[in-house]
Design an enzyme around this catalytic site. Sequence first.
Site, PDB file in Angstrom:
ATOM      1  N   GLU A  53       0.809  -1.221   0.000  1.00 50.60           N
ATOM      2  CA  GLU A  53       0.000   0.000   0.000  1.00 50.60           C
ATOM      3  C   GLU A  53       0.840   1.267   0.000  1.00 50.60           C
ATOM      4  O   GLU A  53       1.940   1.303   0.557  1.00 50.60           O
ATOM      5  CB  GLU A  53      -0.885  -0.020   1.254  1.00 50.60           C
ATOM      6  CG  GLU A  53      -1.983   1.015   1.239  1.00 50.60           C
ATOM      7  CD  GLU A  53      -3.167   0.563   2.078  1.00 50.60           C
ATOM      8  OE1 GLU A  53      -4.127   0.032   1.485  1.00 50.60           O
ATOM      9  OE2 GLU A  53      -3.122   0.717   3.309  1.00 50.60           O
ATOM     10  N   LYS A  55       0.406   4.782   1.591  1.00 50.35           N
ATOM     11  CA  LYS A  55      -0.444   5.469   2.570  1.00 50.35           C
ATOM     12  C   LYS A  55       0.403   6.476   3.337  1.00 50.35           C
ATOM     13  O   LYS A  55       1.370   6.106   3.988  1.00 50.35           O
ATOM     14  CB  LYS A  55      -1.058   4.418   3.503  1.00 50.35           C
ATOM     15  CG  LYS A  55      -1.883   4.994   4.620  1.00 50.35           C
ATOM     16  CD  LYS A  55      -2.864   3.989   5.219  1.00 50.35           C
ATOM     17  CE  LYS A  55      -2.229   2.837   5.938  1.00 50.35           C
ATOM     18  NZ  LYS A  55      -3.215   2.011   6.661  1.00 50.35           N
ATOM     19  N   LYS A 115      -8.113   2.529  -3.202  1.00 51.78           N
ATOM     20  CA  LYS A 115      -8.625   2.349  -1.842  1.00 51.78           C
ATOM     21  C   LYS A 115      -9.322   3.635  -1.427  1.00 51.78           C
ATOM     22  O   LYS A 115      -8.692   4.675  -1.277  1.00 51.78           O
ATOM     23  CB  LYS A 115      -7.504   1.992  -0.879  1.00 51.78           C
ATOM     24  CG  LYS A 115      -8.060   1.337   0.374  1.00 51.78           C
ATOM     25  CD  LYS A 115      -6.968   0.738   1.204  1.00 51.78           C
ATOM     26  CE  LYS A 115      -7.567  -0.025   2.377  1.00 51.78           C
ATOM     27  NZ  LYS A 115      -6.585  -0.193   3.445  1.00 51.78           N
ATOM     28  N   GLU A 164     -14.787  -5.430   1.433  1.00 49.27           N
ATOM     29  CA  GLU A 164     -14.205  -5.506   2.778  1.00 49.27           C
ATOM     30  C   GLU A 164     -15.270  -5.730   3.845  1.00 49.27           C
ATOM     31  O   GLU A 164     -16.286  -5.041   3.875  1.00 49.27           O
ATOM     32  CB  GLU A 164     -13.456  -4.196   3.079  1.00 49.27           C
ATOM     33  CG  GLU A 164     -12.849  -4.145   4.462  1.00 49.27           C
ATOM     34  CD  GLU A 164     -12.072  -2.861   4.696  1.00 49.27           C
ATOM     35  OE1 GLU A 164     -11.072  -2.648   3.970  1.00 49.27           O
ATOM     36  OE2 GLU A 164     -12.458  -2.070   5.574  1.00 49.27           O
ATOM     37  N   ASN A 185     -11.019  -7.302   7.252  1.00 53.35           N
ATOM     38  CA  ASN A 185     -10.243  -6.288   7.955  1.00 53.35           C
ATOM     39  C   ASN A 185     -10.126  -6.700   9.428  1.00 53.35           C
ATOM     40  O   ASN A 185     -11.125  -6.811  10.120  1.00 53.35           O
ATOM     41  CB  ASN A 185     -10.916  -4.917   7.826  1.00 53.35           C
ATOM     42  CG  ASN A 185      -9.991  -3.791   8.246  1.00 53.35           C
ATOM     43  OD1 ASN A 185      -9.101  -3.983   9.067  1.00 53.35           O
ATOM     44  ND2 ASN A 185     -10.201  -2.623   7.682  1.00 53.35           N
ATOM     45  N   GLU A 215      -6.557  -8.141   5.743  1.00 52.94           N
ATOM     46  CA  GLU A 215      -6.132  -6.738   5.792  1.00 52.94           C
ATOM     47  C   GLU A 215      -5.923  -6.279   7.238  1.00 52.94           C
ATOM     48  O   GLU A 215      -6.675  -6.663   8.120  1.00 52.94           O
ATOM     49  CB  GLU A 215      -7.214  -5.825   5.183  1.00 52.94           C
ATOM     50  CG  GLU A 215      -7.700  -6.216   3.816  1.00 52.94           C
ATOM     51  CD  GLU A 215      -8.931  -5.423   3.397  1.00 52.94           C
ATOM     52  OE1 GLU A 215      -9.493  -5.758   2.356  1.00 52.94           O
ATOM     53  OE2 GLU A 215      -9.349  -4.490   4.119  1.00 52.94           O
ATOM     54  N   SER A 216      -4.916  -5.440   7.424  1.00 53.28           N
ATOM     55  CA  SER A 216      -4.584  -4.817   8.722  1.00 53.28           C
ATOM     56  C   SER A 216      -3.890  -5.778   9.687  1.00 53.28           C
ATOM     57  O   SER A 216      -4.281  -6.934   9.827  1.00 53.28           O
ATOM     58  CB  SER A 216      -5.825  -4.251   9.435  1.00 53.28           C
ATOM     59  OG  SER A 216      -6.376  -3.201   8.721  1.00 53.28           O
TER      60      SER A 216
END
Length: 260
Positions: A53, A55, A115, A164, A185, A215-216
């Site tokens: 990603e 970010k 995103k 998601e 997530n 994710e995360s």
Amino acid sequence: MNILDKIVAGKRIEVTLRKQLIPVSQLEQSVLFERPTISLASKLKSTTGIIAEHKRRSPSKSVINQNLNVFDVAKGYENAGVCGMSVLTDPKYFGGSLDDLLLARASCNLPLLRKEFIIDEYQILEAKAYGADVILLIAAILTKEEIKQFSELAKSMNLDVLLEVHNEEELHKSMMPSLDMFGVNNRNLKTFDVSLDTSKTLSQMIPNEFVKVSESGIGSVDAIKELQPFGYKGFLIGENFMKTDDPGKSAAKFIKDLKL
């Protein structure tokens, strides 16, 4: 209002303004609008599964890295051998923009995920016009009807759809054939706590025709090896690479360690 409600309220105002500035007809005339897309879902089935990603900041971590050029980050990720790249385009909370997507597209041939907090069909047309291959839909902010409407529009433009979810309820309302990937997530949006158990629990409820993405909270090779037996093919990693001076280099080392 929790953070998600605040983001969505602001997003409605932002999208209304953008529609006034750039009409749909102008988006459809973009050079990139007719570009053949690259399927992230297909790539995830056969490689390491890393979605890296870009970010700059986030509501939970404030500033992550403001100093890096998107062009260089995208090139670095591609050279590292990642599967795809996620580009944050939300300006207010994540410091991103559609120009970031454009720059990433100009510098690499990776599948690009826009995103974003998508609440309007217009944003899907924007994604296509600015060079995305994949869109993110967030079950927590959309009705079942909106998920269907938005995912079918995306598929009509050959965009992959990553949906998601955070819990079982969101997963069940979202199950439909116009999706390619389910992203679980691991971050609780109310508390910001992160637990890989979320991915493990929900994995059994996701049918095998969908590619599973976690994710995360994936900051180590061990985390990926822990999730792979649960059928996960994709792993979205942002802060882990972005908090370093050279995200591409740290992604390359991560992938090398993963293959050991």
